[in-house]
Design a protein around this motif. Structure first.
Motif, PDB file in Angstrom:
ATOM      1  N   GLY A 143     -16.011   2.476   2.347  1.00 52.08           N
ATOM      2  CA  GLY A 143     -15.299   1.874   3.733  1.00 52.08           C
ATOM      3  C   GLY A 143     -14.008   1.180   3.413  1.00 52.08           C
ATOM      4  O   GLY A 143     -13.111   1.235   3.887  1.00 52.08           O
ATOM      5  N   SER A 144     -14.357   0.205   2.229  1.00 53.64           N
ATOM      6  CA  SER A 144     -13.148  -0.480   1.860  1.00 53.64           C
ATOM      7  C   SER A 144     -12.035   0.249   1.116  1.00 53.64           C
ATOM      8  O   SER A 144     -10.690  -0.163   1.461  1.00 53.64           O
ATOM      9  CB  SER A 144     -13.515  -1.611   0.787  1.00 53.64           C
ATOM     10  N   THR A 145     -12.355   1.445   0.537  1.00 51.37           N
ATOM     11  CA  THR A 145     -11.141   2.094  -0.329  1.00 51.37           C
ATOM     12  C   THR A 145     -10.585   3.002   0.491  1.00 51.37           C
ATOM     13  O   THR A 145      -9.612   3.287   0.534  1.00 51.37           O
ATOM     14  CB  THR A 145     -11.895   2.862  -1.450  1.00 51.37           C
ATOM     15  N   ASP A 146     -11.357   3.363   1.715  1.00 50.21           N
ATOM     16  CA  ASP A 146     -10.900   4.375   2.722  1.00 50.21           C
ATOM     17  C   ASP A 146     -10.236   3.895   3.914  1.00 50.21           C
ATOM     18  O   ASP A 146      -9.985   4.461   5.101  1.00 50.21           O
ATOM     19  CB  ASP A 146     -11.981   5.403   3.072  1.00 50.21           C
ATOM     20  N   LYS A 147     -10.010   2.619   4.008  1.00 52.22           N
ATOM     21  CA  LYS A 147      -9.433   1.890   4.981  1.00 52.22           C
ATOM     22  C   LYS A 147      -8.029   2.647   5.506  1.00 52.22           C
ATOM     23  O   LYS A 147      -7.939   2.858   6.702  1.00 52.22           O
ATOM     24  CB  LYS A 147      -9.151   0.581   4.722  1.00 52.22           C
ATOM     25  N   CYS A 148      -7.123   2.862   4.446  1.00 50.20           N
ATOM     26  CA  CYS A 148      -5.770   3.279   4.721  1.00 50.20           C
ATOM     27  C   CYS A 148      -6.131   4.648   4.971  1.00 50.20           C
ATOM     28  O   CYS A 148      -5.391   5.375   5.819  1.00 50.20           O
ATOM     29  CB  CYS A 148      -4.890   3.003   3.428  1.00 50.20           C
ATOM     30  N   ALA A 149      -6.907   5.340   4.404  1.00 51.22           N
ATOM     31  CA  ALA A 149      -7.055   6.918   4.325  1.00 51.22           C
ATOM     32  C   ALA A 149      -7.585   7.213   5.935  1.00 51.22           C
ATOM     33  O   ALA A 149      -7.316   8.240   6.597  1.00 51.22           O
ATOM     34  CB  ALA A 149      -8.155   7.505   3.435  1.00 51.22           C
ATOM     35  N   ALA A 150      -8.398   6.519   6.568  1.00 45.15           N
ATOM     36  CA  ALA A 150      -8.724   6.647   7.778  1.00 45.15           C
ATOM     37  C   ALA A 150      -7.584   6.622   8.906  1.00 45.15           C
ATOM     38  O   ALA A 150      -7.505   7.087   9.875  1.00 45.15           O
ATOM     39  CB  ALA A 150      -9.645   5.543   8.439  1.00 45.15           C
ATOM     40  N   LYS A 151      -6.453   5.965   8.374  1.00 45.18           N
ATOM     41  CA  LYS A 151      -5.285   5.943   9.348  1.00 45.18           C
ATOM     42  C   LYS A 151      -4.466   7.133   8.867  1.00 45.18           C
ATOM     43  O   LYS A 151      -3.268   7.097   9.454  1.00 45.18           O
ATOM     44  CB  LYS A 151      -4.475   4.612   8.981  1.00 45.18           C
ATOM     45  N   GLY A 152      -4.659   7.730   7.878  1.00 42.17           N
ATOM     46  CA  GLY A 152      -3.537   8.723   7.444  1.00 42.17           C
ATOM     47  C   GLY A 152      -2.512   8.193   6.655  1.00 42.17           C
ATOM     48  O   GLY A 152      -1.531   8.824   6.567  1.00 42.17           O
ATOM     49  N   GLU A 153      -2.944   7.054   5.794  1.00 39.57           N
ATOM     50  CA  GLU A 153      -1.903   6.644   4.906  1.00 39.57           C
ATOM     51  C   GLU A 153      -2.491   6.121   3.634  1.00 39.57           C
ATOM     52  O   GLU A 153      -3.663   6.634   3.451  1.00 39.57           O
ATOM     53  CB  GLU A 153      -1.504   5.171   5.800  1.00 39.57           C
ATOM     54  N   VAL A 154      -1.689   5.558   2.746  1.00 38.53           N
ATOM     55  CA  VAL A 154      -2.408   5.507   1.418  1.00 38.53           C
ATOM     56  C   VAL A 154      -2.118   3.854   1.170  1.00 38.53           C
ATOM     57  O   VAL A 154      -1.160   3.162   1.702  1.00 38.53           O
ATOM     58  CB  VAL A 154      -1.653   6.351   0.394  1.00 38.53           C
ATOM     59  N   SER A 155      -2.812   3.551   0.190  1.00 37.69           N
ATOM     60  CA  SER A 155      -2.691   1.981  -0.102  1.00 37.69           C
ATOM     61  C   SER A 155      -1.403   1.409  -0.916  1.00 37.69           C
ATOM     62  O   SER A 155      -1.035   2.642  -1.894  1.00 37.69           O
ATOM     63  CB  SER A 155      -3.858   1.390  -1.054  1.00 37.69           C
ATOM     64  N   PHE A 156      -0.756   0.370  -0.729  1.00 39.45           N
ATOM     65  CA  PHE A 156       0.371  -0.025  -1.321  1.00 39.45           C
ATOM     66  C   PHE A 156       0.001   0.065  -2.948  1.00 39.45           C
ATOM     67  O   PHE A 156       0.890   0.915  -3.730  1.00 39.45           O
ATOM     68  CB  PHE A 156       0.916  -1.365  -0.834  1.00 39.45           C
ATOM     69  N   VAL A 157      -0.719  -0.598  -3.402  1.00 36.21           N
ATOM     70  CA  VAL A 157      -1.348  -0.498  -4.696  1.00 36.21           C
ATOM     71  C   VAL A 157      -2.720  -0.506  -4.851  1.00 36.21           C
ATOM     72  O   VAL A 157      -3.593  -1.569  -4.125  1.00 36.21           O
ATOM     73  CB  VAL A 157      -0.892  -1.549  -5.705  1.00 36.21           C
ATOM     74  N   SER A 158      -3.536   0.484  -5.170  1.00 35.58           N
ATOM     75  CA  SER A 158      -4.896   0.372  -5.152  1.00 35.58           C
ATOM     76  C   SER A 158      -5.752  -0.690  -5.805  1.00 35.58           C
ATOM     77  O   SER A 158      -4.958  -1.253  -6.977  1.00 35.58           O
ATOM     78  CB  SER A 158      -5.484   1.608  -5.542  1.00 35.58           C
ATOM     79  N   SER A 159      -6.789  -1.068  -5.727  1.00 32.85           N
ATOM     80  CA  SER A 159      -7.500  -2.209  -6.620  1.00 32.85           C
ATOM     81  C   SER A 159      -7.704  -1.859  -8.034  1.00 32.85           C
ATOM     82  O   SER A 159      -7.440  -2.570  -8.896  1.00 32.85           O
ATOM     83  CB  SER A 159      -9.000  -2.185  -6.091  1.00 32.85           C
ATOM     84  N   ASP A 160      -7.930  -0.440  -8.288  1.00 35.45           N
ATOM     85  CA  ASP A 160      -7.759   0.074  -9.888  1.00 35.45           C
ATOM     86  C   ASP A 160      -6.514  -0.194 -10.468  1.00 35.45           C
ATOM     87  O   ASP A 160      -6.253  -0.485 -11.518  1.00 35.45           O
ATOM     88  CB  ASP A 160      -8.243   1.326  -9.727  1.00 35.45           C
ATOM     89  N   GLY A 161      -5.217   0.002  -9.570  1.00 36.65           N
ATOM     90  CA  GLY A 161      -3.961   0.021 -10.027  1.00 36.65           C
ATOM     91  C   GLY A 161      -3.780  -1.493 -10.534  1.00 36.65           C
ATOM     92  O   GLY A 161      -3.193  -1.716 -11.550  1.00 36.65           O
ATOM     93  N   ILE A 162      -4.237  -2.633  -9.421  1.00 36.80           N
ATOM     94  CA  ILE A 162      -4.093  -3.928  -9.790  1.00 36.80           C
ATOM     95  C   ILE A 162      -4.868  -4.518 -11.039  1.00 36.80           C
ATOM     96  O   ILE A 162      -4.410  -5.199 -11.891  1.00 36.80           O
ATOM     97  CB  ILE A 162      -4.310  -4.735  -8.767  1.00 36.80           C
ATOM     98  N   HIS A 163      -6.172  -3.877 -11.314  1.00 35.01           N
ATOM     99  CA  HIS A 163      -6.865  -4.198 -12.371  1.00 35.01           C
ATOM    100  C   HIS A 163      -6.186  -3.532 -13.810  1.00 35.01           C
ATOM    101  O   HIS A 163      -5.988  -4.462 -14.860  1.00 35.01           O
ATOM    102  CB  HIS A 163      -8.032  -3.413 -12.433  1.00 35.01           C
ATOM    103  N   GLN A 164      -5.616  -2.322 -13.934  1.00 34.85           N
ATOM    104  CA  GLN A 164      -4.621  -1.830 -14.798  1.00 34.85           C
ATOM    105  C   GLN A 164      -3.660  -2.556 -15.103  1.00 34.85           C
ATOM    106  O   GLN A 164      -3.031  -2.989 -16.213  1.00 34.85           O
ATOM    107  CB  GLN A 164      -4.335  -0.496 -14.442  1.00 34.85           C
ATOM    108  N   LEU A 165      -2.974  -3.391 -14.154  1.00 31.11           N
ATOM    109  CA  LEU A 165      -1.771  -4.282 -14.058  1.00 31.11           C
ATOM    110  C   LEU A 165      -2.116  -5.349 -14.948  1.00 31.11           C
ATOM    111  O   LEU A 165      -1.485  -6.207 -15.609  1.00 31.11           O
ATOM    112  CB  LEU A 165      -1.279  -4.544 -12.774  1.00 31.11           C
ATOM    113  N   HIS A 166      -3.425  -5.923 -14.476  1.00 32.58           N
ATOM    114  CA  HIS A 166      -4.287  -7.129 -15.325  1.00 32.58           C
ATOM    115  C   HIS A 166      -3.840  -6.814 -16.572  1.00 32.58           C
ATOM    116  O   HIS A 166      -3.381  -7.678 -17.671  1.00 32.58           O
ATOM    117  CB  HIS A 166      -5.546  -7.244 -14.921  1.00 32.58           C
ATOM    118  N   ILE A 167      -4.509  -5.724 -17.169  1.00 32.51           N
ATOM    119  CA  ILE A 167      -4.797  -5.393 -18.488  1.00 32.51           C
ATOM    120  C   ILE A 167      -3.245  -5.347 -19.367  1.00 32.51           C
ATOM    121  O   ILE A 167      -2.916  -5.732 -20.321  1.00 32.51           O
ATOM    122  CB  ILE A 167      -5.317  -4.049 -18.753  1.00 32.51           C
ATOM    123  N   PHE A 168      -2.406  -4.840 -18.598  1.00 33.65           N
ATOM    124  CA  PHE A 168      -1.102  -4.611 -19.032  1.00 33.65           C
ATOM    125  C   PHE A 168      -0.376  -6.125 -19.283  1.00 33.65           C
ATOM    126  O   PHE A 168       0.377  -6.242 -20.410  1.00 33.65           O
ATOM    127  CB  PHE A 168       0.067  -3.959 -18.228  1.00 33.65           C
TER     128      PHE A 168
END
Length: 420
Positions: A143-168
């Motif tokens: 439910g938390s990841t599909d919050k934007c998908a339910a509206k027919g939209e996409v996340s600005f930056v996903s949680s996985d993307g932010i985690h990868q940015l941490h590593i970078f």
């Protein structure tokens, strides 16, 4: 439950000994690093390396800044991933082509189906209450990841993307510090040979050869023979010759001795020739410049953000972006060679005959925009951009493998590593 949802366990369901071990290791590593930095600082103070000690403090502040950025990402991970944008906007400027994204999406779906199948098999052996808890957790996560998908939209930056940015950010911090230290080491290594030239200035032979009462034609001196030629007065030829000279020997002996003499005549008493150690002075200057180089200014951060922006599919950034630092550093090297040549021309303009050793006169007007520090800023920019690109390459290989859309072609890998 233990098998299917172990990655989603909260601290309520995690053994306290596991939490304590992780915290202990993190604190221990942090204390060891802090103690090492403290010992390095004490050693630099003991050796009276004031500039290097200040550089170390600047490195600590830069690492603190990168750590603060990482902390902000952790705190704001939820709000950032909760921002929804339209699919048309979210489909612009991707590093991968649509075909590659479809392949990646298909592979992920296959992995998810395999994981779901494994979860169902494992849940068959668990109790009803455990299964209910597991299902609830899976639904909550979905439910938390599909919050934007339910509206027919996409996340600005996903949680996985932010985690990868941490590593970078972590990889960038490591590469920046290592690149600066390597540059400092190479600079000192290059200047070791200058010690021999400096010792030569204390000999009787050197003083006799450069007798201050001796008259010579400017073009017959060693410095004149190197720089005062037909090409030195041609605006185009001077740049062509100086461009290739930087690859042979950027600081030959005759240039070093002439610059040393000019510095002493401009700033010290003439009798200081045999006492003053110009090589030590240059060493201290390198340490002062290193203090500037290890910092990361807002302009350089902006350039790093632009690098991330330009790394878009279809822009072929791997064919031009890594070459920008190379072009800048070649221009700087050529400019410094041109400056030395122009100082030689000024000697000749004062008269064909010189008394004693030729005296060069440095001036701000010889540099771009009458600003010598601009050269240092350009070198600073090149060092950070090279470290940034190598860090980006190492991070992308770690996260996505050697064959990813960040460097899908072999030429991309070769260019990034060789330019860095």
């Amino acid at each position: 439950m233990a098998g299917g949802s172990s990655s989603g366990r909260t601290l309520e369901e995690t053994p306290t000994w596991a939490v304590a071990v992780v915290c202990f290791v993190l604190v221990l590593v942090s204390l060891i690093i802090e103690h090492i930095i403290h010992l390095i600082g004490k050693w630099l103070k003991k050796k009276h390396k004031r500039a290097l000690y200040e550089a170390l403090e600047k490195i600590k502040s830069e690492l603190m800044l990168l750590g603060f950025l990482s902390l902000l990402l952790t705190v704001l991970q939820g709000p950032i991933s909760g921002i929804c944008i339209s699919q048309s906007v979210g489909a612009t400027m991707h590093p991968c082509s649509k075909k590659q994204e479809q392949t990646i999406s298909t592979n992920k779906e296959e992995e998810d189906i395999s994981d779901e199948h494994r979860r169902k098999l494992l849940s068959a052996f668990s109790s009803d209450s455990a299964t209910t808890t597991s299902v609830r957790r899976i639904l909550a996560a979905g439910g938390s990841t599909d919050k934007c998908a339910a509206k027919g939209e996409v996340s600005f930056v996903s949680s996985d993307g932010i985690h990868q940015l941490h590593i970078f950010i972590f990889v960038l911090a490591v590469f920046h510090v290592l690149y600066c230290i390597t540059t400092m080491f190479l600079g000192r290594l290059k200047m070791r040979k200058w010690k021999k030239w400096e010792k030569e200035t204390k000999t009787i032979e050197y003083q006799f050869t450069n007798d201050p009462e001796r008259f010579r034609f400017a073009r017959d001196t060693s410095f004149g023979r190197r720089h005062l030629n037909f090409w030195s007065k041609q605006p185009i030829l001077i740049w062509v010759v100086c461009f290739f000279r930087q690859f042979v020997r950027s600081v030959p002996k005759v240039d070093y001795l002439t610059l040393r003499h000019g510095f002493i005549m401009a700033h010290l008493a003439p009798q200081s020739h045999t006492k003053f150690d110009f090589q030590k002075y240059i060493n201290r200057s390198l340490e002062e410049d290193f203090k500037v180089v290890v910092g990361i200014s807002p302009a350089i951060w902006f350039a790093a953000v632009m690098f991330l922006l330009f790394n878009t599919h279809g822009w072929y950034s791997y064919l031009w972006l890594p070459f920008i630092p190379l072009i800048i550093i070649l221009l700087v090297g050529t400019k410094l060679q041109v400056i030395i040549t122009k100082m030689g021309l000024r000697i000749q303009e004062k008269g064909e005959v010189v008394k004693g050793f030729p005296v060069v006169e440095p001036g701000d007007d010889l540099f771009w925009f009458n600003n010598p520090r601009l050269v240092l800023y350009l070198i600073h920019f090149v060092l950070f951009q090279n470290a940034f690109q190598l860090a980006f390459f190492a991070w992308s290989v770690y996260e996505f493998g050697i064959k990813s859309c960040f460097h899908e072609k072999t030429e991309d890998v070769v260019i990034r590593i060789s330019m860095g």
